[in-house]
Design a protein around this motif. Sequence first.
Motif, short mmCIF file in Angstrom:
data_model
loop_
_atom_site.label_atom_id
_atom_site.label_comp_id
_atom_site.label_asym_id
_atom_site.label_seq_id
_atom_site.Cartn_x
_atom_site.Cartn_y
_atom_site.Cartn_z
N TYR A 2 0.93 -1.18 -0.09
CA TYR A 2 -0.01 -0.09 0.04
C TYR A 2 0.89 1.34 -0.05
N GLU A 3 1.90 1.24 0.79
CA GLU A 3 2.55 2.35 1.00
C GLU A 3 3.59 2.82 -0.53
N ILE A 4 3.89 1.72 -1.26
CA ILE A 4 4.58 1.93 -2.46
C ILE A 4 3.54 2.58 -3.35
N ALA A 5 2.23 1.97 -3.61
CA ALA A 5 1.16 2.36 -4.41
C ALA A 5 0.92 3.81 -4.03
N LEU A 6 0.94 4.33 -2.89
CA LEU A 6 0.77 5.61 -2.35
C LEU A 6 1.84 6.43 -2.84
N ILE A 7 3.11 6.25 -2.61
CA ILE A 7 4.22 6.93 -3.02
C ILE A 7 4.18 7.15 -4.58
N ALA A 8 3.92 5.93 -5.42
CA ALA A 8 3.89 6.18 -6.49
C ALA A 8 2.83 7.05 -7.13
N VAL A 9 1.73 7.10 -6.60
CA VAL A 9 0.62 7.78 -7.12
C VAL A 9 0.79 9.29 -6.74
N THR A 10 1.48 9.43 -5.50
CA THR A 10 1.73 10.76 -4.96
C THR A 10 3.06 11.46 -5.84
N ALA A 11 3.89 10.72 -6.32
CA ALA A 11 4.74 11.20 -7.28
C ALA A 11 4.29 11.26 -8.59
N LEU A 12 3.35 10.72 -9.06
CA LEU A 12 2.89 10.99 -10.39
C LEU A 12 1.81 12.09 -10.35
N VAL A 13 1.07 12.43 -9.22
CA VAL A 13 0.40 13.78 -9.28
C VAL A 13 1.40 14.85 -9.30
N ILE A 14 2.37 14.84 -8.50
CA ILE A 14 3.25 16.06 -8.31
C ILE A 14 3.82 16.21 -9.73
N ALA A 15 4.40 15.21 -10.63
CA ALA A 15 5.09 15.30 -11.87
C ALA A 15 4.20 15.95 -12.60
N ALA A 16 2.73 15.55 -12.78
CA ALA A 16 1.65 15.88 -13.44
C ALA A 16 1.61 17.51 -13.49
N THR A 17 1.43 17.72 -12.11
CA THR A 17 1.19 19.39 -11.72
C THR A 17 2.41 20.17 -12.38
N ARG A 18 3.44 19.51 -12.16
CA ARG A 18 4.88 20.21 -12.87
C ARG A 18 4.92 20.33 -14.24
N PHE A 19 4.48 19.37 -15.02
CA PHE A 19 4.89 19.16 -16.28
C PHE A 19 3.59 19.68 -17.20
N LEU A 20 2.38 19.66 -16.58
CA LEU A 20 1.05 20.13 -17.27
C LEU A 20 1.19 21.41 -17.75
N PRO A 21 1.60 22.60 -17.05
CA PRO A 21 1.54 23.83 -17.55
C PRO A 21 2.40 23.94 -19.08
N PHE A 22 3.52 23.05 -18.86
CA PHE A 22 4.42 23.06 -20.05
C PHE A 22 3.78 22.50 -21.31
N LEU A 23 3.01 21.48 -20.91
CA LEU A 23 2.17 20.60 -22.24
C LEU A 23 1.06 21.66 -22.65
N ILE A 24 0.50 22.34 -21.88
CA ILE A 24 -0.71 23.09 -22.02
C ILE A 24 0.00 24.40 -23.09
N PHE A 25 0.66 25.10 -22.27
CA PHE A 25 1.01 26.40 -22.79
C PHE A 25 2.21 26.19 -23.82
#
Length: 105
Positions: A2-25
């Motif tokens: 469970y902890e590994i899945a939680l860390i993986a999902v958290t990492a993906l969400v953080i990465a998405a919030t960092r890269f999404l503006p560059f993909l959109i704009f």
Amino acid sequence: MYEIALIAVTALVIAATRFLPFLIFGEKRKTPEIVTYLGKVLPYAIMGMLVVYCLKGTHFAAPEGWIPALLGVAITAGLHVWKRSTLLSIIGGTAAYMLLVQQAF
């Protein structure tokens, strides 16, 4: 597991919030004016909200309740005006407040 899945999902969400503006704009699209405006005014609004949040529990019945808070805010503002360094002013003001609360009052 469970902890590994939680860390993986958290990492993906953080990465998405960092890269999404560059993909959109991207490089070719102009940044909308509202995003530019918010980028200019939100830091000041957030700092104002932090000051209100930090001072909301200040008690004025005794000097021990408000003098450290007032001096902490004054030191933070003075450091920021003097050096124009947000990190220095936050660390300096917090350290001054903690020293005042623990040693002087």
